[in-house]
Structures are given as structure tokens and as C-alpha cells.
Design a protein around this motif. Sequence first.
Motif, PDB file in Angstrom:
ATOM      1  N   ILE A   1      -8.122   9.055  -1.676  1.00  0.00           N
ATOM      2  CA  ILE A   1      -7.925   8.767  -0.253  1.00  0.00           C
ATOM      3  C   ILE A   1      -9.255   8.897   0.488  1.00  0.00           C
ATOM      4  N   ASP A   2      -9.535   7.901   1.300  1.00  0.00           N
ATOM      5  CA  ASP A   2     -10.739   7.897   2.133  1.00  0.00           C
ATOM      6  C   ASP A   2     -10.540   8.867   3.303  1.00  0.00           C
TER       7      ASP A   2
ATOM      8  N   LYS B   1     -12.086   9.062   5.950  1.00  0.00           N
ATOM      9  CA  LYS B   1     -12.317   8.424   7.253  1.00  0.00           C
ATOM     10  C   LYS B   1     -11.127   7.568   7.681  1.00  0.00           C
ATOM     11  N   SER B   2     -10.076   7.552   6.878  1.00  0.00           N
ATOM     12  CA  SER B   2      -8.901   6.748   7.210  1.00  0.00           C
ATOM     13  C   SER B   2      -8.228   7.276   8.472  1.00  0.00           C
TER      14      SER B   2
ATOM     15  N   HIS C   1       0.857  -1.182   0.000  1.00  0.00           N
ATOM     16  CA  HIS C   1       0.000   0.000   0.000  1.00  0.00           C
ATOM     17  C   HIS C   1       0.897   1.236   0.000  1.00  0.00           C
TER      18      HIS C   1
ATOM     19  N   VAL D   1      -1.152   7.789   6.650  1.00  0.00           N
ATOM     20  CA  VAL D   1      -2.461   7.369   6.128  1.00  0.00           C
ATOM     21  C   VAL D   1      -2.248   6.246   5.109  1.00  0.00           C
ATOM     22  N   ARG D   2      -2.894   5.113   5.361  1.00  0.00           N
ATOM     23  CA  ARG D   2      -2.756   3.940   4.491  1.00  0.00           C
ATOM     24  C   ARG D   2      -3.721   4.054   3.311  1.00  0.00           C
ATOM     25  N   VAL D   3      -3.188   3.928   2.087  1.00  0.00           N
ATOM     26  CA  VAL D   3      -3.997   4.039   0.866  1.00  0.00           C
ATOM     27  C   VAL D   3      -3.728   2.810  -0.006  1.00  0.00           C
TER      28      VAL D   3
ATOM     29  N   ASN E   1      -5.977   2.513  -5.492  1.00  0.00           N
ATOM     30  CA  ASN E   1      -6.494   3.881  -5.500  1.00  0.00           C
ATOM     31  C   ASN E   1      -5.573   4.844  -6.236  1.00  0.00           C
TER      32      ASN E   1
END
Length: 395
Positions: A194-195, A197-198, A154, A223-225, A229
Motif C-alpha cells: 500500500i502506498d 501517500k494514498s 481494486h 484506501v484504494r489499492v 499490489n
Amino acid sequence: MDLDFTAVEEAFRAEVRAFLATQLPAALRTRVAEGRTLTKAEMVQWHAILQSRGWLASHWPREHGGPGWTAVERFVFEYECALADAPRTLPFGLIMLGPVLIRYGTPAQKAHWLPRILDGSDWWCQGYSEPGAGSDLAALRTRAVRTTDVRGEHYLVNGQKTWTTLAQHADMIFCLVRTSMEARPQRGISFLLIDMKSPGVEVRPIVTLDGEHEVNEVFFTDVRVPLENLVGEENEGWTCAKYLLTHERNAGIGFCVAALQRLKTVAARVQRQGRPLDQDPLFAARMARVEIALENLKTTSLRVTATVAAGGSPGVQSSALKVLGSEIRQELSSLIRRAVGPRAQAQLADALALDGSPPEAATAAAQYLNNRKLSIFGGSNEVQRGIIAKTMLGL
């Protein structure tokens, strides 16, 4: 001068006008006409109305859920919506990200994200500008490092975005991030989804001069993506970024015409030294100058629209339209504020309803202040003039 269209285009224009007359809720029309900020629920309401007619994603082809309109039909629709005081459709998912996904996204990305934009499942915001990278966007420093843990491979994102419009309402953000420090700046940038809510995403409000919470700072800490994505190729996100900006920049003709109509209404109503303000020679001259500039802008915009409709590209002319449109809108909001005079104070908005002031008085100062941004976002006017000088004049 009215707009000159073919019979087919005039029929479409009449269809749009009829739709707005019957489907645009009066409460929304009034709030827009008065220059008041819409809530997310009100924006969702208007998006749903447009989607029920199939007109929400005006820039999308039919095969992806759009109406498949020509460049002229898009122009007519946006123009008539502005004149009818319809809410502006939020551009981030519909006008910016959607076309990027349609052109550069994988089949899986299109199948997943495009329907969610249309049905309102995902509301998007734009992660471009940073504290040290606004007009010089290639100087961005937010990093995305490809890594592996027990959950698989990721990206880990760290950095900061600023002036992020309506991030407080967004479910997702499309971001430009740096994935390589070795290539030249533009070559080391990637385009990530990117979410919001992450874990590690933090949104901090910025209250602007008009007293509104419209923009934000967004911070990313580890932040993990997911790799899926990534839109387009890694380190080639600048291509997506430039394509997106061609959809962000526009002259806003309809907004200019609507603002001119409001200015004329106010100037005819407000009395100065015993006569309407529109009979004051100096004020009338400024009104005439901006109206002439707007007519010139209409002609140029229609010429560019015709070029696009014939399969061409607006090219550097989009920069010229952006500069002229932003300056005209700023001048119109300045003249409305001047016409209202000392009543144009945002903090007096509630009291103004009681003293016979024109309704524009309550928001004249706020709109003037907010419109100062028009010459900055979407590529500052100074940068656009540089593009024009280099491309058109060879300087």
C-alpha cells in the motif's frame, strides 16, 4: 571466546572489518556507540554506502541485486557491523519484504519493487500488529474488499495498524489484511502493498517510554489499492507472513557482544565505595552470568547457522534464539543502567556531559526502556516458548 571460522570465512571477516574501518563515517559510528537515534538522512547515508559496495541486501541472491552470501557470511557481516557500531540497516524492505517478493512475487513485482528498495526510492514499514491482534496476529481485522469503479477493479482497505515502526518516514507499507470472513482466520488473510501517500492513509505518532517517536498508529479509510499490489494468492497471505517472520527473528549476537563490551567499560570506570564496580562481588557475578549465557548463545547460533549453510532450516531453534537473545540484551541494558546509577536519567542528558559522567549515562535509561520491546516484537517470548514446548517437547 572468539568465533571459530574457516580460513575462507576469516578472510571474509577481515574484508568486512577493513570496509568498516575505512567506509563507516566517524559521526555515524559515534552516534550509534552513544545509543542516539539516527535521522532518516543518516540512515539513507549508510544504506547508500553499503549499496555502493553491493552489500546492502545481505539476504538477497546475486540475480536480484544482493551479494549472494552464505548463512555464515551473513552472520559474520551482521556480527562485525554490530561490533563496529555501524548503523543497523532498516529491515522492512531489505530483510522482510525483499525475500517475500523474491519467493512469492510475480516477475513484474520483482522487477518494479526490488530495485526501488536497493536505490532508496521506496522506504517501507510493516503493517502487521493491530490493537487486538499482536501476538495473536491471525485475529487481525483490517479489511480489504475487492470492488470495481470507473477506474477498474481494486481493493478498498479499512482498518488500523499499530506499533508501526518508522511509518512517519515510509513511502510504502506491506500489510496483512482480511479478505475473507468465511474461512478459518489464517486462510482469509492476504498480503498487500500500500502506498502511504494514498488518500485515506493517516499516521499518528506514539511516543514511547524513552521519549522517542519511533512507532505509530496507521489508519486506513477507504484506501484504494491496485490488484497488482497483492503478493501471492488472495486469502493465502499467511504463508507470506510466516515466511517473513523467519527473517525477522534473530538472536542479535553482535548487538549483545557490543553491549557487553560497553558494560565492561562502564563497570571498570565507575567507582563504588572506593573501587571499580566490576570488583563488586554481586555486580561481577551478574556480569559473569550474562557473559556465560552469551557464550552459550553464540555456540547455539553458530550451530543453527551451520545447519542453514548446509541447506537445512532453523525451524523451532529460531524461536529459542529469539527468546535467549532478547533476554540477554535486556539484562545487559539493565546492568548498564545500574552501573551508571542515578545519572541514568534521560532528561539529564545535556547536563551529564559537564559533570564527568561516562558517555553511556546520557542514553542508559532510554536504551533500557526501549529494549523492553525486544521480548515482545517478532512474536512475543511467551508465544515462542509455546512453540518450543509444542514442537520440541510435544506438550
